[in-house]
Write an enzyme that holds these catalytic residues in place. Structure first.
Site, mmCIF file in Angstrom:
data_model
loop_
_atom_site.group_PDB
_atom_site.id
_atom_site.type_symbol
_atom_site.label_atom_id
_atom_site.label_comp_id
_atom_site.label_asym_id
_atom_site.label_seq_id
_atom_site.Cartn_x
_atom_site.Cartn_y
_atom_site.Cartn_z
ATOM 1 N N ASP A 175 -7.846 5.632 6.670
ATOM 2 C CA ASP A 175 -8.973 6.070 5.856
ATOM 3 C C ASP A 175 -9.000 5.411 4.490
ATOM 4 O O ASP A 175 -10.032 5.370 3.845
ATOM 5 C CB ASP A 175 -8.943 7.580 5.673
ATOM 6 C CG ASP A 175 -7.852 8.003 4.728
ATOM 7 O OD1 ASP A 175 -6.750 7.420 4.816
ATOM 8 O OD2 ASP A 175 -8.083 8.897 3.905
ATOM 9 N N PHE A 231 -0.833 5.440 -13.277
ATOM 10 C CA PHE A 231 -0.055 5.473 -12.037
ATOM 11 C C PHE A 231 -0.122 4.125 -11.335
ATOM 12 O O PHE A 231 -1.161 3.475 -11.321
ATOM 13 C CB PHE A 231 -0.635 6.561 -11.128
ATOM 14 C CG PHE A 231 0.053 6.647 -9.800
ATOM 15 C CD1 PHE A 231 1.213 7.405 -9.656
ATOM 16 C CD2 PHE A 231 -0.440 5.977 -8.700
ATOM 17 C CE1 PHE A 231 1.853 7.484 -8.449
ATOM 18 C CE2 PHE A 231 0.203 6.048 -7.480
ATOM 19 C CZ PHE A 231 1.349 6.797 -7.350
ATOM 20 N N ASP A 233 -2.674 5.925 10.231
ATOM 21 C CA ASP A 233 -2.236 6.303 8.906
ATOM 22 C C ASP A 233 -1.980 7.801 8.946
ATOM 23 O O ASP A 233 -2.424 8.475 9.872
ATOM 24 C CB ASP A 233 -3.380 5.953 7.939
ATOM 25 C CG ASP A 233 -3.082 6.378 6.541
ATOM 26 O OD1 ASP A 233 -1.927 6.228 6.136
ATOM 27 O OD2 ASP A 233 -4.002 6.847 5.862
ATOM 28 N N THR A 243 2.992 5.333 7.407
ATOM 29 C CA THR A 243 2.632 6.062 6.201
ATOM 30 C C THR A 243 3.480 5.615 5.024
ATOM 31 O O THR A 243 4.555 5.047 5.194
ATOM 32 C CB THR A 243 2.800 7.580 6.426
ATOM 33 O OG1 THR A 243 2.524 8.243 5.211
ATOM 34 C CG2 THR A 243 4.205 7.917 6.889
ATOM 35 N N GLY A 244 2.966 5.873 3.867
ATOM 36 C CA GLY A 244 3.721 5.565 2.666
ATOM 37 C C GLY A 244 4.555 6.752 2.204
ATOM 38 O O GLY A 244 5.354 6.627 1.284
#
Lengths: 899, 359
Positions: A537, A265, A122, A399-400
């Site tokens: 994480d 959100f 990540d 990753t985003g």
């Protein structure tokens, strides 16, 4: 291991079958079946032949069952369980800041740590610290940088703003304040008044110590960073009291806004909004979110300037957010309220209705500006990634984040080098060309240089190959994975995998959590079946952590979900290096030896029994006494191998860390291949032949004592057993490279125990036994000179081939580890330097690839910060930190300097 | 015993357990050499440098031992005479084919060289499976140890020789005892036509521990052996009861009869020999060359097995009887070590050259 077991099961069954068949062939002569001296009872005579044969078969199975090392499973489990403590105990993997060391949740996978081929990591919180720092904001195209940086020198007062661009005009002032207020209001941060001792919040504490002792807490570190940043820019969010948000503005007066609604959100909308009412009674809607979700909704504002700045920041690896607002009239607000309430009260599809409501509300915004938050790279993240690369692992970052941000991080963490050729597989490209074309083009590019070499060469690091890096985004990935109607999806997948195989680094951006798992699954299921490792994480990494063979959680700021769901949890990304290169390597060589040795020692143990059947009329007579049969695996030979498998270190820990290439020495399960397995088995058979026939010829029709008395069958068995125990233990001693006092204790202790036990077992008439066959057998044997000489001879003969093989292999085809062992020996003053050749330790291709993969770096800066990289046209340079060890490895082509 | 052996390790690990528990408060792991895997260690490397001299030393030592063993073995004199009685011209042919008890036959042989030192006399059997699993277990050690209960109640393992047809307990029970070797020998030296009996000593032919500890007669105060064994029957194949095995020496009767003890120590392999007597009297330290006559009381049937019976006369040295194997094995292996050493030396030298050219 299981395949080996099947082989041994086959050996066991065939042994029993062979013996049963031979028994009946042999017994076809009635004088052999029932000689006058050994008559059967009446019931035995009448037993059905078929039944007899079957019981005989079972009896042989029982006799030979030790060849299936049941005790191996126990020992392996113990080894794994106890061995995993070394990870928890490791001081180097202890993080002082967190106050925690590594955690082991499963001990089943220790050896897999030494076999990892793919690392999926990540980005946020894993490669980076997830400790956000507010860097700048851009309001209407003007850039504001708070010149006081958090760590340390905080300027007193509230005027810390540098105007980078032209000074703002009057109306700019207004939107500036609105922007600051927006950021102060549009969040879900909570204020905690008293000091906390929670380790995670410590960093924030330092930042905010200038004013009050309050601490901001939020689920998102970005929000905290923004609110902190606003505080430094003069707008301090004080608290939420009775649904009024209090802000201290630059004039130290307190403004109060009533919080009407929070449009919270979510990762699909990628934005959030609040609706507040100011003291003047105006309704404001403040919205903040990712650029991609804000810009389409903006109708007014300096979109172009802001967009340019946002892109610029993204390239630098900063996380960007855009802020917009709109004024609401009272009736507008009321309709909004109604809309929201009806959505909230909906019984069906509430979420969908809410999303629709949000979508409708967050329209026609006025752009205020954008923020940039920096997420620093974790300490030694780059060094770790580089080591993993050198160790032959392929590192994938999933990753985003948006592509530019992620790519910048990848460069900074040295996932991509300057000479890495970047292949892009993104929506941007697939919009222009069809996915099909892009894929084929990329695979052509990849194959241009490598050709068919690719699969055999050492994971893309060989010198002939261009280093490729691939960037793919979530949307493209899903279209690659998606089965198309013409059924060519398998093709796409294959091509994609083929491209990936040739890339040393892959970056997947804009990934949804499930896509991460999908990728891991894809690689896991590819035809080489590589061992995969996922590290992350956050909760969004859990799926991939669970999917990969080895899942590693980082004890980060986003809760402990990942750590809890993982196989191992480590405090920082940098600990992965030691975890894999040192612990993984050790566990692998230990378990490999453990497994092979167990098979070996049981072959040595049982094969003489098998041979003895040929000399006792296939009557299932055991060669050894029951006590020996039972205790052989339990106590005579168990502890040395267990302790070996706990503390063996063929090469020093520091060298393993310094020289990641050593990891490739054991890649692809090379210590548990069929060749080694067969070697061990044959060694076992050879030793067994030596034991048995040595004793056979020694006993052949002669007396072994000086008083003319004869020995019986139990002395024969005991002699074989003594040779066996000594040989097997000494064989392990020969394999041990790391002799601590524990090894000495268990190896010599086991042998001593065997002798003492035998003396005791034969020295007493044991009252609870109804047979006394071992009485004085061992002592009588020891009183005989030829027995001693025979034992010594047989032990030496059985150990010699292995020694010769080892020495010749070491001399002619040494592995890297062995070269290093030689070198270690040389450097010691009392080493055998006249015999060990002074040569470079790495084979030449290692050396070449080493040089090739060391880009010329400027290693003079020691700042940890990720610095500016100009990315885009493949021309960039990195001023990144270099630890001391890095610069060392830079200069060392071989090992001479680093040992 | 086991526990004692494991104890230090358990303690060792448990001390860490307690520390792990303590770690709840202070998470920091212990900085000990063990936990950090940095125990001081000796790290030997099995390089040519160490192994080469080792090979030569082992080679030399083994060749030395081998020569010594061969010389010793060659100094041992051994005579083997078969008396199975197969073949018409064999002396014992009649005895072998007639099942009469105590059939006597004689065997004449010549010793060409006088034998120095004490001579041991063995009988040997071939193709006789004393190590057969069923045969081996067909005994009752408790009965043989003189436990009165088992004298009358032999163990099940003795079957089919546990009880006789009338359900009387057999003492000693079992197949091994039942098949007790019952040939007898007398040896004469042919001293110019006059047969001089060579005295044979049957004491201390069994293990001392067997004779004194492992086997003993059941004891009963004030009664002799035959009274003690009352209520039991002799094994089916025996001609004499167990308390009357040695008529000449009343102390050599019962379960501790030395011939019986020798038989009860079952042989490891199907071809075996067992100690019968030591030559004593005038000939105890010197057997002159010349003609000897062996008088055999032929009882033991081996023809159907088909096996052979032998008598062996042998001297012994410190290394026991004649055994070329050990000496030859030492010699061969020692030379092999030498050859290996040379091969390694060549390999080593070549490798060295390659390395030099390389750099």
């Amino acid at each position: 291991m299981n395949a080996f077991l099947v082989v041994y099961l086959c050996i066991l069954i065939s042994k029993a079958l062979v013996n049963t068949v031979l028994k009946y062939v042999w017994q076809s002569n009635p004088n052999r079946d029932e000689p006058w001296y050994n008559q059967k009872t009446e019931s035995e005579r009448q037993r059905n032949t078929f039944l007899k044969a079957f019981t005989d078969f079972l009896a042989f199975m029982v006799l030979f069952n030790y060849i299936i090392p049941v005790s191996m499973y126990v020992t392996v489990e113990m080894q794994k369980f106890l061995g995993s403590y070394f990870i928890t105990w490791d001081e180097e993997m202890f993080d002082d800041e967190l106050g925690e060391g590594a955690l082991v949740n499963t001990s089943d996978l220790n050896e897999e740590l030494g076999q990892v081929e793919y690392v999926f990591t990540d980005k946020t919180g894993t490669l980076t610290e997830n400790n956000m720092q507010f860097i700048e904001c851009c309001i209407d195209g003007h850039v504001y940088v708070p010149h006081a940086i958090c760590n340390g020198q905080i300027m007193p007062g509230t005027t810390g703003i540098d105007m980078i661009d032209s000074s703002p005009v009057e109306e700019g002032m207004e939107s500036e304040e609105l922007f600051f207020r927006a950021l102060c209001l549009c969040h879900t941060v909570q204020v905690k008044e008293e000091e906390t001792i929670d380790g995670i919040k410590k960093g924030l504490q330092q930042c905010s110590k200038s004013s009050s002792s309050s601490v901001y807490i939020s689920s998102s570190p970005d929000e905290v960073a923004l609110v902190e940043g606003m505080k430094r820019l003069g707008f301090t969010y004080l608290r939420l009291k009775d649904s009024y948000m209090e802000i201290q503005n630059r004039e130290d007066s307190i403004e109060r806004f009533e919080l009407m609604e929070v449009l919270s959100f979510d990762s699909v909308r990628r934005r959030m909004s609040v609706i507040v009412r100011s003291h003047t009674g105006d309704y404001y809607l403040f919205c903040k979110g990712a650029d991609s979700s804000i810009f389409p909704r903006v109708i007014k504002g300096k979109v172009e300037q802001v967009r340019a700045r946002v892109e610029h920041n993204a390239v630098e690896g900063l996380r960007t957010l855009c802020v917009a607002y709109k004024m609401l009239k009272k009736d507008e607000y009321e309709s909004v309220c109604r809309q929201l309430n009806s959505a909230k009260l909906a019984l069906h599809d509430r979420e969908k209705k809410l999303a629709e409501a949000y979508d409708e509300i967050e329209q026609d915004l006025i752009l205020l500006g954008a923020t940039a938050v920096e997420d620093r790279l974790q300490e030694k993240a780059a060094d770790t990634i580089e080591s993993l690369h050198k160790a032959g692992m392929k590192v994938w970052v999933l990753t985003g984040d948006k592509m530019e941000t992620a790519a910048a991080t990848c460069y900074a963490s040295r996932l991509f080098h300057r000479n890495t050729q970047i292949l892009e597989l993104t929506t941007k490209r697939t919009e222009e060309q069809s996915l099909h074309d892009v894929l084929f083009e990329l695979s052509r590019t990849v194959h241009q240089h490598s050709g068919s070499l690719s699969r055999d060469s050492i994971s893309g690091l060989s010198q002939d190959m261009q280093d490729y890096g691939l960037i793919i985004d979530g949307a493209t990935l899903s279209s690659v994975m998606k089965p198309t109607e013409d059924g060519s999806s398998g093709n796409y997948k294959e091509i994609f995998l083929e491209i990936c195989r040739n890339c040393s680094a892959v970056l997947c951006c804009r990934m949804a959590p499930l896509q991460k798992a999908q990728i891991v699954k894809l690689i896991k299921a590819s035809k080489e079946h590589p061992i995969t490792l996922a590290i992350g994480d956050g909760a969004n990494d859990v799926s991939m952590i669970l999917e990969a063979h080895v899942g590693i959680g980082i004890m980060g700021k986003e809760g402990r979900q990942a750590a809890r769901n993982s196989d191992y949890a480590i405090p920082k990304f940098k600990h992965l290096k030691k975890m894999l290169l040192v612990h993984g390597h050790y566990y692998y060589i230990r378990i490999a030896e453990l497994v092979q040795y167990f098979f070996y020692k049981n072959v040595c143990f049982i094969f003489p029994q098998f041979l003895y059947q040929f000399f006792c009329g296939f009557s299932q007579q055991p060669l050894y006494d029951t006590a020996y049969l039972t205790l052989y695996n339990i106590s005579f030979t168990s502890l040395p191998i267990l302790l070996y498998s706990l503390i063996e270190q063929h090469v020093g820990m520091d060298i393993l860390k310094k020289d990641p290439y050593l990891y490739m020495d054991i890649s692809k399960n090379c210590l548990l291949r069929w060749r080694t397995f067969i070697y061990w088995t044959f060694l076992g058979v050879f030793d067994a032949l030596v034991f048995f026939f040595g004793a056979y010829f020694l006993f052949d029709n002669t007396t072994l004592t000086s008083n003319g008395q004869m020995f019986g069958n139990w002395t024969f068995g005991t002699l074989v057993f003594t040779v066996l125990v000594f040989t097997v233990t000494l064989k392990l001693a020969l394999d041990t490279h790391y002799w601590t006092w524990i090894n000495h204790f268990v190896i010599w202790g086991s042998l001593l125990f065997y002798v003492v036990f035998s003396l005791l077992w034969g020295g007493i008439i044991w009252p609870f036994l109804n047979y006394q066959r071992m009485y004085y057998v061992f002592m009588q044997m020891l009183s005989s000179g030829p027995a001693w000489l025979g034992i010594i001879l047989l032990i030496t003969v059985s150990l010699l081939p292995d020694v010769v093989k080892k020495v010749i292999c070491r001399q002619l085809w040494p592995t890297t580890a062995e070269k290093i062992q030689n070198a270690e020996k040389q450097l010691k003053p009392d080493g055998f330097s006249e015999f060990t050749p002074l040569s470079s330790l790495h084979s030449s291709n290692y050396r070449n690839s080493d040089r090739r993969n060391q880009p010329q770096r400027r290693s003079d800066q020691l700042s940890k910060k990720l610095m500016y990289t100009h990315w885009g046209n493949h021309d960039y340079c990195t001023f990144s930190s270099l630890s001391v060890s890095d610069s060392k490895s830079n200069s060392s082509s071989g090992l001479e300097t680093s040992v | 015993m086991l526990i004692v052996f494991f104890l230090p390790h358990l303690l060792y690990f448990s001390s860490y357990w307690s520390k792990i528990l303590k770690m709840k408060k202070d998470n920091k792991p212990d900085n000990t050499a063990f936990t950090q895997q940095r125990l001081p260690a000796w790290q030997p490397v099995l390089s040519v440098g160490i192994v080469l001299p080792l090979f030569f030393i082992i080679g030399l030592a083994f060749i030395g031992i081998g020569i010594g063993l061969l010389i010793t073995s060659n100094n041992i004199q051994e005579f083997e005479e078969e008396y199975t009685g197969i073949g018409d011209n064999s002396n014992c042919y009649i005895c072998a084919n007639n099942a009469t008890a105590n059939c006597k036959c004689t065997l004449n042989f010549t010793i060409a060289q006088p034998i120095q030192g004490s001579v041991f006399m063995y009988y040997g059997l071939t193709n006789y499976y004393q190590n057969h699993q069923k045969y081996l277990s067909s005994r009752d050690d408790q009965q043989l140890a003189g436990e009165t209960y088992y004298l009358k109640n032999p163990s099940q393992s003795c079957k089919p020789y546990q009880m006789d047809i009338n359900n009387n307990p057999i003492a000693p029970c079992g197949s091994i005892a039942n098949s007790f070797f019952n040939d007898a020998f007398a040896l004469y030296y042919n001293n110019q036509g006059f047969l001089d009996e060579v005295k044979l000593d049957g004491s201390a032919i069994a293990w001392w521990t067997d004779h004194n500890v492992k086997f003993s007669n059941p004891s009963q105060t004030g009664s002799n052996l035959s009274q003690i064994f009352e209520g039991t029957v002799k094994p089916i194949n025996w001609s004499k009861p167990v308390y009357n095995l040695d008529v000449n020496n009343p102390d050599n009767n019962g379960f501790i009869n030395e011939d019986f003890l020798v038989w009860m120590r079952t042989a490891a392999l199907p071809d075996f020999r067992k100690l019968y007597r030591r030559i004593s009297g005038n000939y105890s330290s010197f057997m002159p060359s010349g003609n000897y006559t062996l008088e055999i009381t032929y009882n033991y049937p081996v023809k159907d097995l088909p096996g052979k019976k032998k008598v062996i006369f042998s001297t012994v040295s410190w290394m026991g009887g004649k055994n070329q194997f050990l000496g030859i094995a030492y010699l061969v292996f020692g030379s092999l070590c030498f050859v290996m050493g040379f091969i390694l030396l060549i390999v080593y030298a070549k490798y060295q050259n390659v390395e030099d050219n390389d750099d």
